[in-house]
Design an enzyme around this catalytic site. Structure first.
Site, PDB file in Angstrom:
ATOM      1  N   SER A 122      19.807  50.452  16.517  1.00  0.00           N
ATOM      2  CA  SER A 122      19.721  49.714  15.294  1.00  0.00           C
ATOM      3  C   SER A 122      20.057  48.117  15.479  1.00  0.00           C
ATOM      4  O   SER A 122      21.027  48.715  16.052  1.00  0.00           O
ATOM      5  CB  SER A 122      18.592  49.975  14.490  1.00  0.00           C
ATOM      6  OG  SER A 122      19.833  50.015  13.482  1.00  0.00           O
ATOM      7  N   LYS A 123      19.339  47.170  15.042  1.00  0.00           N
ATOM      8  CA  LYS A 123      20.118  46.169  14.527  1.00  0.00           C
ATOM      9  C   LYS A 123      21.540  46.138  14.270  1.00  0.00           C
ATOM     10  O   LYS A 123      22.716  45.051  14.827  1.00  0.00           O
ATOM     11  CB  LYS A 123      19.150  45.168  13.613  1.00  0.00           C
ATOM     12  CG  LYS A 123      18.364  44.349  14.593  1.00  0.00           C
ATOM     13  CD  LYS A 123      17.804  43.181  12.915  1.00  0.00           C
ATOM     14  CE  LYS A 123      16.358  43.271  13.404  1.00  0.00           C
ATOM     15  NZ  LYS A 123      15.697  42.585  12.199  1.00  0.00           N
TER      16      LYS A 123
END
Ligand code: GLU
Length: 489
Positions: free
Chosen positions: A249-250
């Site tokens: 994820s980010k």
């Protein structure tokens, strides 16, 4: 066997994610490997979640990677339209058809009742109340035009099985499956209905998608059964994890393909790397160009286990592909970044072409991605040059006067060079080291910092050659003035 038809069916709810590109790539490779068709279908029925620019981004990113579709929203095809928002009536007709055949029913339960059910029964979902309404009750509700949704009547006391091409047999008890909604009260289909209807009508025979959809597949199988259609084959590709664990994820770094494009990753390196997230030919082969991926791709070789995304590995791949480019190819690739960095003028991009062609072999080895070019070439351009590490002009164990002496003698030696070849420069500077009596490392460090601005640079002699006599002399003079001023200790 029927002609293989696969599809990538993204929802434009965000820019294309690495995981999405991997799914698209596997579908594309599988279709191409089988001489089949690859379709792009946009699942945009959840209007509230649409993100502006996402559709263009998805299409541009796929094209950049060379994942080219045979049918799609922009080019049409025999099963147009390929945007679900333009197919609303098709879904409505199909839902209606199931109500008429007794496989689905109208549900008039209010959102408040459903909410209450959820709080009372936890995750069990809908209690199938409207499934058993009497005909009279149904009629009066319809006459009153009460808002309703359409739900699938799950055949109870049974189980649903399908074979996943990657994971094998998967069996679910029907009583664990909700009478899920097919058509919402606003007339829009749910993902399940639109997805199944379209895969059927578009003759998709292999559904290759991310693992997160596997829990939806029993519902889809039941829906195919209700329509009396054969369902396609399913293959759910495993999730991509971050090196530190957890779904990528980010917070781990860039996750959108767009970010990698902007940084200047090469599409062939990126595709090679992405393909290996979950697929491998054998335990040793690592380099695959697109045509080789197409030749070798096989669903049987897709791992059941999740794969791990390593940014370092991607950089390594990218570096290897950068090194495979010819000087001329690399010139074309870095040009936009040189323009962006203000190194060359947009109006006259080829003004320094010869000079840049000389620079490229010096930095090709070290470049990780094209956007990194600035950090490798800034000192070649006078407009950007400055001595960034003035302190390093004086090597350890030497004094400021020693550094001044090194530079003055270097200037003299270089001035006397008739031929400015790498070999002559090296001979001349090695001679200088001998005569001056300091260590080579000390002498070369002072020269390096003076002419490249820092203590890290490509090979000294080749850099001097490429910079040219005039530039080198003026930089040495500049460094001397720095040393003589108060700026260095
Ligand atoms: N629209 C779904 C998505 O965004 C498609 C899932 C599928 O391939 O069935 O991923």
């Amino acid at each position: 066997m029927d002609r293989v038809r696969t599809r990538f069916a993204p929802s434009p709810t965000g820019f294309l994610h690495i995981g999405g590109m991997r799914t698209a790539l596997f579908s594309f490779l599988f279709a191409r490997n089988n001489n089949g068709d690859f379709i792009l279908r946009i699942e945009d029925t959840d209007r509230s979640r649409i993100v502006e620019g996402a559709l263009d981004d998805i299409m541009d990113s796929l094209r950049w990677a060379g994942i080219i579709w045979d049918e799609g929203p922009d080019i049409g095809g025999p099963y147009s339209p390929y945007m679900q928002s333009e197919r609303k009536t098709i879904y409505q007709e199909h839902a209606q058809q199931l109500v008429e055949s007794g496989k689905a029913y109208r549900c008039y339960c209010t959102p408040e009742r459903l909410k209450q059910l959820r709080t009372e029964h936890g995750r069990q979902g809908y209690d199938r109340y409207c499934r058993n309404l009497s005909d009279d009750e149904k009629q009066s509700r319809d006459e009153a035009r009460d808002t309703h949704v359409i739900r699938l009547k799950i055949p109870l006391n049974d189980e649903t099985a399908f074979r996943d091409e990657i994971r094998g047999e998967i069996v679910t008890k029907n009583e664990d499956i909700d009478d899920f909604v097919l058509l919402k009260s606003d007339g829009f289909p749910t993902y399940h209905l639109a997805n199944v209807v379209d895969d059927h009508l578009m003759q998709i025979n292999y559904v290759i998608r991310g693992d997160e959809w596997i829990s939806s597949t029993p519902k889809h199988v039941l829906l195919y059964n209700a329509f009396e259609w054969t369902h396609p084959k399913f293959a759910h590709v495993p999730v991509i994890l971050a090196k530190e664990g957890g779904k990528l994820s980010k917070r781990h770094g860039a996750t959108m393909v767009r970010e990698f494009i902007n940084r200047g990753y090469l599409s062939d390196a990126f595709i090679n790397f992405i393909a290996l997230l979950g697929w491998s030919l054998d335990d040793k082969s690592e380099f695959f160009e697109m045509h080789e991926l197409i030749k070798h791709f096989d669903l049987n070789k897709v791992n059941k286990a999740s794969s791990v995304f390593s940014y370092e590995k991607l950089d390594w791949f990218n570096g290897m592909y950068i090194r495979k480019k010819s000087i001329e190819q690399l010139y074309e690739l870095i040009l936009p970044y040189l323009i962006k960095g203000g190194f060359i003028a947009k109006e006259d991009p080829d003004q320094d072409k010869d000079y840049i062609l000389e620079i490229i072999p010096l930095i090709q080895e070290r470049l990780k991605y094209l956007g990194d070019i600035e950090n490798h070439v800034w000192f070649f351009f006078d407009k950007h040059f400055e001595v960034r590490q003035t302190d390093a002009l004086i090597p350890k164990k030497l004094s400021k006067n020693d550094a001044v002496r090194i530079l003055e003698e270097t200037a003299r030696a270089i001035e006397g060079l008739k031929v400015f070849s790498e070999e002559d420069i090296e001979n001349c500077l090695r001679g200088l080291v001998e005569s001056i009596g300091f260590k080579a490392g000390q002498v070369f460090m002072t020269i390096r910092v003076a002419i490249t601005g820092s203590s890290v640079s490509p090979g000294l002699f080749e850099t001097i050659r490429v910079l040219g006599k005039n530039r080198v002399q003026s930089r040495i003079n500049h460094a001397l003035s720095l040393l003589k001023s108060e700026q260095t200790s």
